[in-house]
Design an enzyme around this catalytic site. Structure first.
Site: not given
Ligand SMILES: Cc1cc2nc3c(=O)[nH]c(=O)nc-3n(C[C@H](O)[C@H](O)[C@H](O)COP(=O)(O)O)c2cc1C
Ligand SMILES: Cc1cc2nc3c(=O)[nH]c(=O)nc-3n(C[C@H](O)[C@H](O)[C@H](O)COP(=O)(O)OP(=O)(O)OC[C@H]3O[C@@H](n4cnc5c(N)ncnc54)[C@H](O)[C@@H]3O)c2cc1C
Ligand SMILES: Cc1cc2nc3c(=O)[nH]c(=O)nc-3n(C[C@H](O)[C@H](O)[C@H](O)COP(=O)(O)OP(=O)(O)OC[C@H]3O[C@@H](n4cnc5c(N)ncnc54)[C@H](O)[C@@H]3O)c2cc1C
Ligand SMILES: Cc1cc2nc3c(=O)[nH]c(=O)nc-3n(C[C@H](O)[C@H](O)[C@H](O)COP(=O)(O)O)c2cc1C
Ligand code: FES
Ligand code: FES
Lengths: 311, 256, 311, 256
Positions: C129, C265
């Site tokens: 994170c 997302t």
């Molecule tokens: C608003 C938001 C909150 C997120 N919170 C976490 C989290 O609490 N723990 C985690 O491992 N990843 C978190 N992520 C990362 C996502 O799980 C993921 O790894 C990352 O967004 C890439 O995927 P995407 O492009 O489909 O969003 C978060 C992403 C977003 C956008």
């Protein structure tokens, strides 16, 4: 409005320059608009001898970006000096030579030769090309090597040296610090992020080189973050780049701490983009309350209260 | 090469997933050679950072129009196809080097096209026909649904049609027709998928001719080195398809 | 068509799961469609005690992506067990707990507690994170620490442990190797790239935390590259993610070597996206000649002839 | 909350950079409270990954229409403004918690709006007026060019107008008018820029009332924790604007 910026070796009418590899050696774009409009021009990477680069396909489109794996194709430093630089001598715009290599010796040889040419006002030391097995990216990810090659090139170069950093590192400030210690006159960032696209029908990576460099608006937030972080740890001038398509983007880089801003991928989408940005820049600067380019540089840090050298 | 907002004046689906689009613009007044292409901006914002190269399939100087034909392949061509008459398209063109129709002395030309490689040959056939050169066209498609411009080509010369499945014309490839007919010609001109280009240029190895090749492009104007093809005899060892091509003498370049 | 995938601890009806942090604890999306459709669900990160997260604004839009700096806001592991997990027990879909912390002890405590709950079928160990000063990203960038925290969590966890890797490293294969040595049952990647947006009018970073994590289609090429690289060096199962919006994107991740694919997302743009992807997946698989999900996994490597462990 | 492709039936620029848009859709049949919002998808492809929250400014159940007003601010609202009657917009709604018009016993309501915070108060004024509650509206704008719905508001109650530069109504802020007029009311309802919300809620600290607040949103449905606001008395210490708000009791939350 005063758009001038003065950087080591570069007396620029405005902060806009095309990024290396996205503008060839200028000839093609010279057929579209007057290159004298530009603040500076960064030419395609030069290596010691001719390189043929990677197989094709060499480019792929991605969301708000593209991948490229050109592989430093270029005719070699001697041919560049002989066949390409004379054309650029006709312009009153400083030229920056992008210097690449596989070994310290190659970097040194190219830098020594090309820095002697009167049109070359600065060197951009490319220690960050991700697209060739021996493209110098090891120099961009290892601080000791980065410092060493910078110092070696500084020794032979007749012009200031901007080191172009790779974003594919755990902590870019460590590399920035190392090349500063190596004597860099400035920093240039970012080069491309490494990425891949897989062709569904072909069931294999689309690019012949498999991996390519990601550029375009998609990477702008990464570039802005890195410029901002580096601005907090050093006063070396920064040429910022990564995803610039508008004068607003240019202002964002200036606020982050860049003194000049390069435009790469956007030239492919809009071949006139550099001239359009230069035209729009005064309005955008005054809309946001700035009276010159110098006035905006680094102003995104005014309220800064945290040290972000490590995110 | 100029940069212009071309105005769409018509859009028609003329075969399966194949769209014919005609633009009005000053560009039509340029000296446009068959084989040259438009480099078209697609969509808005940063959804598409790369332009799409599409061959010019017809020019009407009088009406100041340019026609292209394109196949719906991916996102870009599907977005292009949504543009309506009245809309404007941002185009660079005419790009690249075309077939040197005016420089060649000849009586009989053989045109060999495959699939979406056929459109530039239509403009070529028109230009050759105007010059009084006898034209033979061999066109290959996957199947009947894909075929377009059959009638139009017949008006310009001898037309032979092959489909992979025999649903229209003869069953087989363009090379089968060339073999069977044993045409007599001065120059050949070919455009189509790489596999076909290779087969045709091998088959016609002893003849003089031109091929038009495709490659993924960045700039489209010769600045980015995305679109190179090996050209062993040239000084640098390669050519740029967007600037030195897309049309080359068949023996000049090495197909991948 | 058979969409099943079986991974350590996870018996999935299909390879699609929402990514952690983008689906809360499921309740909100349960109002939109039946959560039983999903292959699995990754819930929001849990820490030892409640965290309030960062100041607002916490999100910004970027080209084909977004930045977030939520900062691991969550009610703490005990509250999650008490208030959130019971609701999820009503579904026949495996739940993955995303575990975060600032210290090895915190990771261990959270993992021990949450892995005992019957709905939790696997742990996703979040050592990546980027949005909190003490959010564990040091564990994701240092191979020794990565190995250590993995081993410690493995020791106490009642369920398999997937380690979620950070893309903000020079060589992701080094970290993957380290957590494999630490005993990881699988890998999950990628977390967000660190980025920044500067507000032009405000003359400062838009996010209150300044730096945020970049996600969305913009980052997909980076994610695909990393999944592909890691698939070449280990047989650990991979949960791939980063920019997935369509069933075609899912297939691209499968070809790269992922066995399951998370969607983050895109849920914000299209709240029904996971269910739509699941619906479209059979057609997309058969269009490209695959007869099941298992059939496609890793098939982008068939022609591979180069070792890409280092780009 | 439902998900629907709303059909645009009208689009009008009603003040400087301010667009009024009316949709037709089943959503209008939901029980929609003033203060609730639509979460709107903008553009195509991945140009805009985040939806835009826009308040509902009017509902006509009979005609099954919903009206919104929005200000052209950045790329998203500018793209929204390009949608034409006949086009469809992908909307989630009604989202969040509105002003609890049916639960409150009162005779006289004071509505205080600033700029683009005024539209939801129009729907609120309508609903209160329908219930026979006396309505006083104080609206503040930067200047004359920004003013909208003046006549419409006058039909629903006592209307006071303030502009920063005095080019329409009184020169000054809404708080100046509140101070000068010393209104007598049971509940106040306010919506506008954060600075104004703070000033109003400080000024009316001893009164009962509601505020509607804005924050950048991700999901818009309570899943992502993007839009929190400190709420010291709640169990978790914060509230989500998209789900627990955007309307809160004035004393419930702490404005940043
Ligand atoms: C608003 C938001 C909150 C997120 N919170 C976490 C989290 O609490 N723990 C985690 O491992 N990843 C978190 N992520 C990362 C996502 O799980 C993921 O790894 C990352 O967004 C890439 O995927 P995407 O492009 O489909 O969003 C978060 C992403 C977003 C956008
Ligand atoms: C000189 C030249 C002339 C052409 N003339 C025609 C024509 O007249 N009619 C026609 O239908 N097609 C023509 N093509 C092919 C056409 O450019 C592609 O079909 C089109 O770019 C596909 O875009 P897409 O977004 O639909 O596909 P996608 O696969 O989604 O495109 C992704 C990227 O790959 C590129 N790409 C994909 N296929 C090709 C290809 N075959 N050649 C070059 N780039 C490709 C796209 O330009 C884009 O950058 C020509 C190509 C070249 C190089
Ligand atoms: C509950 C609620 C109700 C709203 N009602 C209205 C209304 O009725 N009329 C109206 O004109 N505006 C309203 N807004 C503000 C409106 O959402 C923003 O003006 C709009 O999102 C700006 O988008 P943009 O792309 O034009 O601006 P950009 O600045 O380019 O947007 C970039 C990002 O920031 C977000 N953003 C920017 N400003 C705001 C803001 N003030 N609030 C929330 N997110 C923001 C955008 O949604 C987007 O994600 C409301 C906001 C909220 C939270
Ligand atoms: C086709 C292409 C070729 C490039 N060639 C070089 C190069 O030779 N040397 C170099 O330092 N950077 C090269 N780059 C990187 C750019 O100079 C720039 O750093 C990067 O693309 C980010 O900027 P952009 O997003 O504006 O394109 C190349 C980029 C592209 C897209
Ligand atoms: S596409 Fe750039 S050189 Fe040909
Ligand atoms: S916007 Fe996601 S919780 Fe409010």
């Amino acid at each position: 409005m005063n758009l001038n910026v003065k950087l080591p070796g570069l007396d620029m009418k405005n902060p806009i320059l095309p990024a290396s590899g996205c503008f060839g050696f200028g000839k093609e774009y010279a057929g579209l608009y007057d290159l004298n409009l530009l603040g500076a021009i960064t030419i395609k990477a030069a290596t010691g001898s001719a390189r043929y680069g990677n197989g094709t396909p060499r480019v792929a489109e991605t969301s708000a970006g593209m991948l490229n794996a050109i592989g430093l194709q270029n005719p070699g430093v001697d041919q560049i000096i002989e066949n390409e630089l004379p054309f650029l001598a006709g312009y009153d715009t400083p030229i920056i030579a992008n210097v690449a290599g596989s070994t310290v010796e190659e970097y040194v040889e190219v830098a020594r030769k090309i820095s002697k040419h009167p049109v070359i006002k600065a060197i951009e030391l490319n220690i960050s090309c991700p697209n060739v097995k021996e493209g110098g990216v090891q120099f961009g990810t290892d601080p000791e090597l980065a410092k060493m090659v910078t110092a070696a090139v500084k020794e032979v170069s007749d012009v200031p040296v901007y080191v172009k950093l790779s974003p594919n590192v755990t902590d870019i400030t460590v590399i920035a610090r190392a090349v500063e210690e190596g004597g860099a006159d400035g920093l240039s960032l970012i080069n491309t992020l490494t990425g891949m696209q897989i062709n569904l029908a072909g069931r294999k990576p689309l690019l012949a080189n498999k991996i390519g460099g990601l550029s375009g608006p998609a990477v702008k937030p990464v570039a802005i973050r890195m410029v901002y972080q580096i601005r907090q740890m050093t006063n070396l001038p920064i040429i910022g780049m990564g995803g610039v398509t508008t004068a607003e983007d240019v202002l964002e880089f200036l606020l982050a701490g860049a003194s000049a801003v390069a435009v790469g991928t956007a030239n492919f989408q809009h071949p006139f983009v550099c001239s359009e940005i230069i035209q729009n820049l005064p309005d955008v600067l005054s809309k946001y309350g700035f009276s010159s380019v110098e006035d905006a540089i680094g102003k995104g840090h005014e309220h800064a209260d945290t040290n972000l050298s490590r995110a | 090469m100029i940069h212009e907002q071309l105005q769409i004046i018509s859009r028609k689906t003329i075969a399966k997933d194949t769209v014919e689009m005609t633009f009005h613009g000053k560009m039509a007044q340029e000296d446009i050679l068959p084989g040259q292409f438009l480099h078209l901006l697609v969509g808005e914002g940063s959804n598409h950072m790369l332009r799409r190269p599409i061959s010019i399939a017809g020019v009407d100087k009088q009406e100041s129009t340019i026609t292209i034909l394109f196949k719906l392949l991916g996102e870009g061509t599907n977005t292009l196809a949504k543009a309506k008459p009245g809309d404007q398209l941002d185009a660079l063109g005419p790009c690249g080097q075309g077939y040197p129709v005016d420089e060649l002395q000849m009586k009989h030309a053989l045109l060999v096209g495959g699939g979406i490689g056929v459109p530039p040959l239509y403009y070529l056939a028109q230009r050759l026909h105007e010059k009084g050169i006898q034209v033979t066209i061999v066109a290959g498609f996957q199947n009947k649904e894909q075929v377009f411009y059959e009638e139009a080509f017949r008006e310009l010369g001898n037309y032979y049609l092959a489909t992979d499945d025999g649903s229209a014309g003869e069953k087989g490839f363009v090379t089968d027709i060339i073999k069977k007919e044993g045409f007599d010609f001065d120059q050949f001109f070919t455009c189509g998928p790489t596999g076909m280009l290779k087969a045709v240029s091998t088959q016609l190895e002893d003849e003089e001719g031109f091929i038009s090749i495709e490659q993924r492009m960045g700039c489209g104007i010769g600045a980015c080195f995305a679109c190179v093809v090996p050209a062993p005899d040239s000084e640098s060892g390669y050519k740029k398809i967007c600037k030195d091509g897309p049309v080359f003498r068949a023996k000049e370049v090495v197909l991948a």
